[in-house]
Design a protein around this motif. Structure first.
Motif, PDB file in Angstrom:
ATOM      1  N   MET A   1       0.827  -1.208   0.000  1.00 35.67           N
ATOM      2  CA  MET A   1       0.000   0.000   0.000  1.00 35.67           C
ATOM      3  C   MET A   1       0.862   1.258   0.000  1.00 35.67           C
ATOM      4  SD  MET A   1      -3.039   1.013   2.647  1.00 35.67           S
ATOM      5  CE  MET A   1      -3.883  -0.534   2.361  1.00 35.67           C
ATOM      6  N   TRP A   2       1.834   1.326   0.908  1.00 34.15           N
ATOM      7  CA  TRP A   2       2.722   2.479   0.966  1.00 34.15           C
ATOM      8  C   TRP A   2       3.548   2.585  -0.302  1.00 34.15           C
ATOM      9  CZ3 TRP A   2       3.537   7.035   2.765  1.00 34.15           C
ATOM     10  CH2 TRP A   2       4.815   7.608   2.748  1.00 34.15           C
ATOM     11  N   GLN A   3       4.045   1.455  -0.806  1.00 30.32           N
ATOM     12  CA  GLN A   3       4.843   1.477  -2.023  1.00 30.32           C
ATOM     13  C   GLN A   3       4.046   2.034  -3.189  1.00 30.32           C
ATOM     14  OE1 GLN A   3       8.225   1.124  -0.723  1.00 30.32           O
ATOM     15  NE2 GLN A   3       8.181   0.820  -2.930  1.00 30.32           N
ATOM     16  N   SER A   4       2.773   1.653  -3.280  1.00 36.01           N
ATOM     17  CA  SER A   4       1.956   2.143  -4.391  1.00 36.01           C
ATOM     18  C   SER A   4       1.748   3.652  -4.302  1.00 36.01           C
ATOM     19  CB  SER A   4       0.606   1.427  -4.419  1.00 36.01           C
ATOM     20  OG  SER A   4      -0.157   1.728  -3.269  1.00 36.01           O
ATOM     21  N   LEU A   5       1.800   4.196  -3.083  1.00 40.28           N
ATOM     22  CA  LEU A   5       1.666   5.645  -2.916  1.00 40.28           C
ATOM     23  C   LEU A   5       2.925   6.369  -3.372  1.00 40.28           C
ATOM     24  CD1 LEU A   5      -0.096   6.007   0.557  1.00 40.28           C
ATOM     25  CD2 LEU A   5      -1.026   6.682  -1.651  1.00 40.28           C
ATOM     26  N   ILE A   6       4.070   5.952  -2.850  1.00 47.18           N
ATOM     27  CA  ILE A   6       5.292   6.719  -3.126  1.00 47.18           C
ATOM     28  C   ILE A   6       5.833   6.451  -4.524  1.00 47.18           C
ATOM     29  CG2 ILE A   6       5.908   6.864  -0.690  1.00 47.18           C
ATOM     30  CD1 ILE A   6       8.019   4.718  -1.188  1.00 47.18           C
ATOM     31  N   GLU A   7       5.422   5.360  -5.143  1.00 48.31           N
ATOM     32  CA  GLU A   7       5.901   5.091  -6.497  1.00 48.31           C
ATOM     33  C   GLU A   7       5.333   6.068  -7.515  1.00 48.31           C
ATOM     34  OE1 GLU A   7       5.118   1.009  -7.279  1.00 48.31           O
ATOM     35  OE2 GLU A   7       6.855   0.299  -6.139  1.00 48.31           O
ATOM     36  N   THR A   8       4.326   6.842  -7.119  1.00 51.12           N
ATOM     37  CA  THR A   8       3.788   7.867  -8.019  1.00 51.12           C
ATOM     38  C   THR A   8       4.701   9.089  -8.074  1.00 51.12           C
ATOM     39  OG1 THR A   8       2.487   8.934  -6.277  1.00 51.12           O
ATOM     40  CG2 THR A   8       1.440   7.133  -7.493  1.00 51.12           C
ATOM     41  N   LEU A   9       5.640   9.184  -7.129  1.00 53.93           N
ATOM     42  CA  LEU A   9       6.543  10.327  -7.078  1.00 53.93           C
ATOM     43  C   LEU A   9       7.796  10.058  -7.900  1.00 53.93           C
ATOM     44  CD1 LEU A   9       6.382  11.015  -3.229  1.00 53.93           C
ATOM     45  CD2 LEU A   9       4.876  11.912  -5.010  1.00 53.93           C
ATOM     46  N   ASP A  10       8.445  11.134  -8.336  1.00 54.58           N
ATOM     47  CA  ASP A  10       9.733  10.965  -9.002  1.00 54.58           C
ATOM     48  C   ASP A  10      10.759  10.552  -7.957  1.00 54.58           C
ATOM     49  OD1 ASP A  10      11.285  13.514  -8.018  1.00 54.58           O
ATOM     50  OD2 ASP A  10       9.321  14.242  -8.660  1.00 54.58           O
ATOM     51  N   ALA A  11      11.880  10.045  -8.409  1.00 54.35           N
ATOM     52  CA  ALA A  11      12.891   9.471  -7.507  1.00 54.35           C
ATOM     53  C   ALA A  11      13.374  10.487  -6.467  1.00 54.35           C
ATOM     54  CB  ALA A  11      14.072   8.945  -8.313  1.00 54.35           C
ATOM     55  N   GLU A  12      13.598  11.738  -6.905  1.00 58.73           N
ATOM     56  CA  GLU A  12      14.089  12.753  -5.970  1.00 58.73           C
ATOM     57  C   GLU A  12      13.058  13.042  -4.884  1.00 58.73           C
ATOM     58  OE1 GLU A  12      15.778  17.364  -5.982  1.00 58.73           O
ATOM     59  OE2 GLU A  12      15.300  16.344  -7.857  1.00 58.73           O
ATOM     60  N   SER A  13      11.791  13.184  -5.262  1.00 54.15           N
ATOM     61  CA  SER A  13      10.738  13.458  -4.285  1.00 54.15           C
ATOM     62  C   SER A  13      10.545  12.280  -3.343  1.00 54.15           C
ATOM     63  CB  SER A  13       9.423  13.770  -5.004  1.00 54.15           C
ATOM     64  OG  SER A  13       9.532  14.915  -5.798  1.00 54.15           O
ATOM     65  N   ARG A  14      10.605  11.087  -3.903  1.00 48.85           N
ATOM     66  CA  ARG A  14      10.434   9.882  -3.083  1.00 48.85           C
ATOM     67  C   ARG A  14      11.544   9.783  -2.043  1.00 48.85           C
ATOM     68  NH1 ARG A  14       9.685   6.674  -6.988  1.00 48.85           N
ATOM     69  NH2 ARG A  14      11.796   5.883  -7.273  1.00 48.85           N
ATOM     70  N   GLU A  15      12.772  10.006  -2.473  1.00 49.88           N
ATOM     71  CA  GLU A  15      13.898   9.949  -1.539  1.00 49.88           C
ATOM     72  C   GLU A  15      13.797  11.047  -0.493  1.00 49.88           C
ATOM     73  OE1 GLU A  15      17.329  10.149  -3.989  1.00 49.88           O
ATOM     74  OE2 GLU A  15      17.014   8.151  -4.884  1.00 49.88           O
ATOM     75  N   GLY A  16      13.332  12.219  -0.901  1.00 46.08           N
ATOM     76  CA  GLY A  16      13.190  13.315   0.054  1.00 46.08           C
ATOM     77  C   GLY A  16      12.135  13.021   1.098  1.00 46.08           C
ATOM     78  N   LEU A  17      11.019  12.414   0.670  1.00 44.38           N
ATOM     79  CA  LEU A  17       9.954  12.081   1.611  1.00 44.38           C
ATOM     80  C   LEU A  17      10.415  11.019   2.603  1.00 44.38           C
ATOM     81  CD1 LEU A  17       6.992  12.416   2.454  1.00 44.38           C
ATOM     82  CD2 LEU A  17       6.386  10.686   0.761  1.00 44.38           C
ATOM     83  N   GLU A  18      11.068  10.012   2.098  1.00 52.97           N
ATOM     84  CA  GLU A  18      11.518   8.944   2.993  1.00 52.97           C
ATOM     85  C   GLU A  18      12.621   9.428   3.928  1.00 52.97           C
ATOM     86  OE1 GLU A  18      12.357   5.692   0.212  1.00 52.97           O
ATOM     87  OE2 GLU A  18      10.461   4.793   0.867  1.00 52.97           O
ATOM     88  N   ALA A  19      13.384  10.420   3.489  1.00 54.96           N
ATOM     89  CA  ALA A  19      14.479  10.930   4.316  1.00 54.96           C
ATOM     90  C   ALA A  19      13.972  11.647   5.555  1.00 54.96           C
ATOM     91  CB  ALA A  19      15.365  11.862   3.493  1.00 54.96           C
ATOM     92  N   ILE A  20      12.762  12.252   5.472  1.00 51.67           N
ATOM     93  CA  ILE A  20      12.254  12.992   6.636  1.00 51.67           C
ATOM     94  C   ILE A  20      11.443  12.101   7.572  1.00 51.67           C
ATOM     95  CG2 ILE A  20      12.233  15.188   5.411  1.00 51.67           C
ATOM     96  CD1 ILE A  20       9.247  14.881   5.007  1.00 51.67           C
TER      97      ILE A  20
END
Length: 210
Positions: A1-20
């Motif tokens: 479920m979480w993967q399907s959410l963040i996979e909609t983001l580009d790599a930079e945004s995804r990494e930034g979200l997970e970093a915080i």
């Protein structure tokens, strides 16, 4: 479920979200949050399982769901800005990633696609609740017990660390009815009853029962 959410983001945004996001460890038996708390964060389950419980009008605590890895917990209180609608308790040692309210709101503003996916996820939860209600009205309690047991085996494997009382709540029936159903499975060599849990001996036969 979480993967399907963040996979909609580009790599930079995804990494930034997970970093915080921060990591949190919750030992077995301890609560992640309580019904009635203000929702200050959502949790993504990394490992372990959570039991979702609600208080009835009579003051009883009943289990309504089990959540496992890659599932979200607590997002509804952030979306609705209301108090927590249920208590979440670790049934095994639990590790989560935590995203605070401010970061969650910012992510939704910056990435509107997340809102579409959140709506779909909430719709799936509503459909799940509707299916369970329909099942409770039109299927016998014994069948519901076997179905919940089969689903729990998929989550936990053959050793299910849940009591008969929790299984009864998940199946929407009484403890005596649940015990009678389990005793039939014991007599058939499908399960063994253990202190605080249930062991599946013959998973194929259990699957045939549902």
């Amino acid at each position: 479920m979480w993967q399907s959410l963040i996979e909609t983001l580009d790599a930079e945004s995804r990494e930034g979200l997970e970093a915080i996001m921060t990591s949190r460890y919750v030992p077995k038996g301890q609560t992640l949050f309580l019904e009635g708390d203000r929702g200050e964060a959502l949790h993504v389950i990394v490992s372990g399982h959570v039991i979702v419980e609600r208080v009835t009008l009579q003051g009883d605590l009943v289990a309504v769901a089990i959540r496992g890895p890659n599932e979200l917990m607590g997002e509804q209180a952030l979306i609705s800005d209301e108090r927590r609608g249920a208590t979440a308790r670790a049934v095994t040692d639990l590790t989560t990633k935590v995203l605070g309210r401010r970061e969650f709101d910012n992510a939704r503003l910056e990435h509107p696609m997340l809102n579409d996916l959140l709506v779909r996820m909430l719709d799936a939860r509503v459909r799940e609740a509707g299916d369970l209600l329909l099942e409770a009205r039109h299927h016998p309690a014994e069948l519901r017990v076997r179905r919940r047991l089969s689903e729990l085996r998929e989550m936990f494997g053959d050793d299910i660390p849940l009591t008969q009382a929790i299984l009864a709540s998940l199946a929407g029936t009484t403890r005596p009815t649940t015990n009678a159903s389990l005793q039939d499975l014991v007599a058939s060599g499908v399960v063994e009853l253990r202190r605080g849990g249930i062991k599946v001996i013959d998973g194929d036969r259990l699957a045939d029962e549902v």
